[in-house]
Enzyme design. Structure first.
Site, PDB file in Angstrom:
ATOM      1  N   ASP A 142       0.805  -1.213   0.000  1.00 13.98           N
ATOM      2  CA  ASP A 142       0.000   0.000   0.000  1.00 13.98           C
ATOM      3  C   ASP A 142       0.844   1.272   0.000  1.00 13.98           C
ATOM      4  O   ASP A 142       0.664   2.148  -0.841  1.00 13.98           O
ATOM      5  CB  ASP A 142      -0.926  -0.025   1.224  1.00 13.98           C
ATOM      6  CG  ASP A 142      -1.603   1.299   1.478  1.00 13.98           C
ATOM      7  OD1 ASP A 142      -2.671   1.534   0.895  1.00 13.98           O
ATOM      8  OD2 ASP A 142      -1.052   2.106   2.255  1.00 13.98           O
ATOM      9  N   ALA A 170      -4.351   3.145  -0.683  1.00 19.38           N
ATOM     10  CA  ALA A 170      -4.100   2.442  -1.951  1.00 19.38           C
ATOM     11  C   ALA A 170      -4.771   1.076  -1.948  1.00 19.38           C
ATOM     12  O   ALA A 170      -5.363   0.660  -2.954  1.00 19.38           O
ATOM     13  CB  ALA A 170      -2.602   2.301  -2.186  1.00 19.38           C
ATOM     14  N   ASP A 171      -4.693   0.364  -0.833  1.00 22.63           N
ATOM     15  CA  ASP A 171      -5.350  -0.939  -0.739  1.00 22.63           C
ATOM     16  C   ASP A 171      -6.868  -0.799  -0.823  1.00 22.63           C
ATOM     17  O   ASP A 171      -7.548  -1.535  -1.557  1.00 22.63           O
ATOM     18  CB  ASP A 171      -4.984  -1.626   0.573  1.00 22.63           C
ATOM     19  CG  ASP A 171      -3.661  -2.365   0.504  1.00 22.63           C
ATOM     20  OD1 ASP A 171      -3.260  -2.772  -0.597  1.00 22.63           O
ATOM     21  OD2 ASP A 171      -3.021  -2.544   1.553  1.00 22.63           O
ATOM     22  N   LEU A 172      -7.416   0.114  -0.049  1.00 21.86           N
ATOM     23  CA  LEU A 172      -8.876   0.215   0.030  1.00 21.86           C
ATOM     24  C   LEU A 172      -9.477   0.709  -1.276  1.00 21.86           C
ATOM     25  O   LEU A 172     -10.488   0.169  -1.741  1.00 21.86           O
ATOM     26  CB  LEU A 172      -9.265   1.136   1.186  1.00 21.86           C
ATOM     27  CG  LEU A 172      -8.891   0.606   2.575  1.00 21.86           C
ATOM     28  CD1 LEU A 172      -9.165   1.655   3.647  1.00 21.86           C
ATOM     29  CD2 LEU A 172      -9.645  -0.683   2.901  1.00 21.86           C
TER      30      LEU A 172
END
Length: 398
Positions: A142, A170-172
């Site tokens: 992320d 970034a992940d979400l």
């Protein structure tokens, strides 16, 4: 019924971005079969924080992104395990995976291999940098994507260094892109009768979010500086410290400027024609911010909210996490729900934030225990009997 009932998703992903996506799809009605490594499972089962209950400790990290799924344990390095995945993929609508580029090809589980057994399959591959390009084989997490996409360079106090946001953005957001991609591809398959392959790069996903920052570069050739809570193109838009040490965020368009000045008794600014437009206030940013900072420091946050609400000026207190989860509006919208877990009993969760009229509402289910549904899935979907399942277990395939 729920909107995605009847959709079967084979989820080979782990950690955060794709599990978050498949959880959303599961709670919208899809059957998500989460494939995990025997013995250990998704590595986030061992991530902090741990919730303690009568039946033991469970990872809160894992639970936050893996509700409402069925867990099967399959060894993807084992030929019999690979055969199980191929058989499940033959019946699935969607396969989601986030292995490094080339990993599943070596195991005969890539898109060209599975397309043969199921031409209607939607196969989504989520990697850090995509299937092509000079970075394709690089690994990342992320914060790497935040850094390389420019997001981190835009975040931080004026004159300070780059700062990561308080959540794995970034992940979400990649999880949201994955969910959008799956739904889009399913609609395309319904129209054509053919499945397809989706190549999603987490870096691509972050670059696409640069939007208004990129607009400043495209239009002005400007690299936006770090401004803390201020906005590069709107004044005032910022958080201010109040007399009690709490912060209040104000965002003001032209129609709110005079009411804002009236609420805070900034009469001189209110009658200054040069400040009546956003362009004028941007040009005189330092003057405006100094006046507002002084005015807000003279009142408590609660007093400021009351004054600004009375004038219909958009504002919001900067709330800590505990304040958010106890907020009356958050409660009224049902944004803190609960599920029942065999080890923990009743446990809170953040539901999918969609409200439907015409379909059943998404409700948080509990996350699965490791391998909880292995036997049931092999029996129900593949017709395996007890002896065959026992042999697979003995061989280390499941």
């Amino acid at each position: 019924m729920k909107p995605l009932e009847g959709v079967v998703i084979l989820d080979l992903s782990r950690v955060l971005a794709c599990p978050f996506a498949s959880m959303i799809l599961a709670e919208l009605g899809a059957e998500v079969i989460k494939v995990e490594q025997p013995g250990s499972g998704d590595e986030t089962r061992g991530f902090e924080p741990f919730a303690e209950g009568p039946g033991g400790a469970v990872s809160g990290y894992f639970m936050s992104c893996n509700r409402s799924k069925r867990s099967v344990t399959v060894n993807l390095r084992n030929p019999d395990g690979q055969a199980i995945i191929r058989s499940l993929a033959a019946q699935a609508d969607v396969l989601i995976e986030n292995f490094p580029v080339g990993t599943l090809k070596r195991r005969g589980l890539d898109w060209p291999s599975l397309q043969v057994v199921n031409p209607r399959l939607v196969y989504l591959s989520c990697t850090g940098f995509g299937q092509t390009g000079p970075y394709a084989k690089r690994k990342g997490y992320d914060t790497v994507f935040q850094a390389m996409s420019g997001l981190m360079s835009l975040t931080g106090e004026r004159g300070g260094g780059p700062v990561k946001p308080g959540l794995p953005v970034a992940d979400l957001t990649s999880g949201l892109w994955v969910a959008i991609a799956v739904l889009t591809a399913l609609r395309g398959r319904d129209a054509t009768g053919q499945g397809g392959f989706v190549d999603f790069s987490m870096l691509d996903g972050q670059v696409s979010l640069l939007t208004i920052a990129a607009a400043r570069w495209f239009a002005l050739g400007e690299v936006p500086p770090r401004l803390g809570t201020e906005h590069p193109g709107r004044v005032p838009t910022a958080s201010f410290r109040c007399r009690d040490g709490r912060f209040l965020h104000i965002t003001c368009s032209d129609q709110h400027w005079e009411p804002l000045c009236r609420a805070l008794r900034l009469d001189t600014l209110a009658v200054d024609a040069g400040l009546s437009t956003n362009s004028g206030r941007v040009a005189r940013r330092a003057e405006v911010m100094e006046a507002l900072t002084s005015a807000m420091a003279a009142v408590t946050r609660a007093e400021a909210v009351a004054l600004l609400d009375a004038e219909d000026v958009p504002n919001g207190p900067v709330l800590a996490l505990d304040e958010v989860l106890a907020d009356e509006h958050v409660a009224a919208r049902g944004m803190v729900a609960r599920f029942t877990h065999p080890a923990l009993g009743t446990f809170p969760a953040l539901p999918v934030p969609l409200r439907f009229d015409g379909w059943d509402q998404p409700v948080p289910g509990r996350p699965p225990l490791l391998g909880e549904h292995t036997e049931a899935v092999l029996r129900e979907r593949l017709g395996y009997d007890a002896a065959r399942i026992a042999a697979l277990r003995e061989a280390g395939a499941i």
